[in-house]
Design a protein around this motif. Structure first.
Motif, mmCIF file in Angstrom:
data_model
loop_
_atom_site.group_PDB
_atom_site.id
_atom_site.type_symbol
_atom_site.label_atom_id
_atom_site.label_comp_id
_atom_site.label_asym_id
_atom_site.label_seq_id
_atom_site.Cartn_x
_atom_site.Cartn_y
_atom_site.Cartn_z
ATOM 1 N N ASP A 145 -0.238 5.200 0.551
ATOM 2 C CA ASP A 145 -0.335 5.928 2.456
ATOM 3 C C ASP A 145 -0.212 5.717 3.549
ATOM 4 O OD1 ASP A 145 -0.773 8.635 0.987
ATOM 5 O OD2 ASP A 145 -2.857 7.290 -0.155
ATOM 6 N N GLY A 146 0.539 5.668 4.093
ATOM 7 C CA GLY A 146 0.602 5.007 5.696
ATOM 8 C C GLY A 146 1.481 4.178 5.393
ATOM 9 N N THR A 147 2.001 3.805 4.347
ATOM 10 C CA THR A 147 2.602 2.433 3.810
ATOM 11 C C THR A 147 4.734 2.688 3.514
ATOM 12 O OG1 THR A 147 0.958 0.607 4.632
ATOM 13 C CG2 THR A 147 3.133 0.012 3.586
ATOM 14 N N GLU B 7 0.286 -3.406 4.923
ATOM 15 C CA GLU B 7 -0.674 -2.332 5.002
ATOM 16 C C GLU B 7 -0.684 -1.923 6.243
ATOM 17 O OE1 GLU B 7 -3.005 -1.142 3.317
ATOM 18 O OE2 GLU B 7 -3.832 -2.274 1.481
ATOM 19 N N ASP B 8 -0.986 -0.667 6.532
ATOM 20 C CA ASP B 8 -1.541 0.026 7.685
ATOM 21 C C ASP B 8 -2.610 0.316 8.037
ATOM 22 O OD1 ASP B 8 -1.923 1.884 5.828
ATOM 23 O OD2 ASP B 8 -1.834 3.627 6.666
ATOM 24 N N SER B 9 -3.701 -0.613 7.281
ATOM 25 C CA SER B 9 -5.394 0.470 8.028
ATOM 26 C C SER B 9 -6.172 -0.572 7.999
ATOM 27 C CB SER B 9 -5.657 1.287 7.641
ATOM 28 O OG SER B 9 -6.137 1.097 6.014
ATOM 29 N N ASP C 51 0.036 -1.012 -0.023
ATOM 30 C CA ASP C 51 -0.375 -0.038 0.134
ATOM 31 C C ASP C 51 0.753 1.249 -0.185
ATOM 32 O OD1 ASP C 51 -2.310 1.787 0.446
ATOM 33 O OD2 ASP C 51 -1.157 2.266 2.732
HETATM 34 MG MG MG Z 1 -3.302 2.719 3.654
#
Ligand code: MG
Ligand code: XBP
Length: 247
Positions: A14-16, A177-179, A12
């Protein structure tokens, strides 16, 4: 049935790969509101709640509808165009960094001959800019974005397309992933998923994750006996992947 080995890692964005939401996307949305003369401003905690809706345009449309804007779709579309322009400009010039440990992991994956790919709900217009700025020397075997799918995460479509483009099955890869919506998308596609939590999602539950860690580096790990004790390395990903199929 046993796994056939780790043949790709799908990230992923965003955030990852980078912490982009609070100071990147959120500020670009707020600039778009100002440009269009709208009285909205998304604060840091409020934006965290809004992230439950993936995709910037859908996030806007849902929010506007909640504010009582009738027929919110056309306005959301216009705002999102403006937001994307601001966000892309920030990606060119802003203080953007990869998450610590990501460049090293990508380099090790390359050295060890494991292809890498990207599966994001974000728009291609900026995803390519982010990848070029942060990881210009990395070859991504597939880059699937929100422009390529008809249903965004938590739907598995983006991961299914990435697997298709890589020419492998779900049991051949690991997703990072982050979410919660990202994890749901990856597992619905049949992938083993490592969650590296990001700022906005640190304390949420991640049911079905192969492992949940707060960062990529050895010093981020809390469970010193776990398969990721030395950080998110290629060997650790291989161990996680085979463990997922030997249970
Ligand atoms: Mg993300
Ligand atoms: C990230 C998103 C994205 C960004 C906004 O989810 O939901 O929508 O917040 O990007 P994930 P766009 O990391 O799970 O892919 O405005 O380009 O949609």
């Amino acid at each position: 049935m046993t796994a056939s080995g780790l043949r790709a890692v799908i990230f992923d964005v965003d955030g990852t790969l980078a912490e982009t939401e609070r100071d990147g996307h959120r500020r670009a949305f707020n600039r778009a509101f100002r440009d269009h003369g709208l009285p909205y401003e998304w604060g840091v905690p409020e934006y965290g709640r809004l992230l439950a809706v993936t995709g910037g345009r859908r996030r806007l449309a849902g929010y506007l509808a909640g504010q009582g804007v009738p027929d919110s779709e056309p306005l959301a579309r216009e705002l999102h165009r403006t937001k994307t322009a601001h966000y892309t400009a920030w990606l060119h010039d802003g203080p953007l960094l990869a998450r610590p440990g990501v460049p090293e992991l990508l380099a090790e994956l390359h050295e060890r001959g494991v292809p890498v790919a990207v599966a994001t709900t974000g728009r291609r217009a900026w995803v390519t800019v982010l990848l070029a700025r942060l990881f210009g020397d990395v070859t991504f075997a597939a880059v699937i974005t929100g422009d390529d799918v008809s249903r965004l995460k938590p739907d598995p479509e983006v991961y299914q397309l990435a697997l298709h483009e890589l020419g492998i099955g779900a049991r051949d890869a690991v997703a990072v992933e982050d979410s919660p919506p990202g994890l749901a998308a990856a597992t619905a596609a049949g992938l083993c998923c490592l969650v590296v939590t990001s700022a906005y999602h640190r304390h949420l539950p991640f049911p079905g994750a192969a492992a949940v860690v707060p960062g990529y580096q050895r010093g981020d790990m809390v469970d010193s006996d776990g398969p990721l004790a030395a950080g998110v390395t290629v060997d650790a990903l291989r161990r996680l992947h085979s463990a997922a199929y030997s249970r």
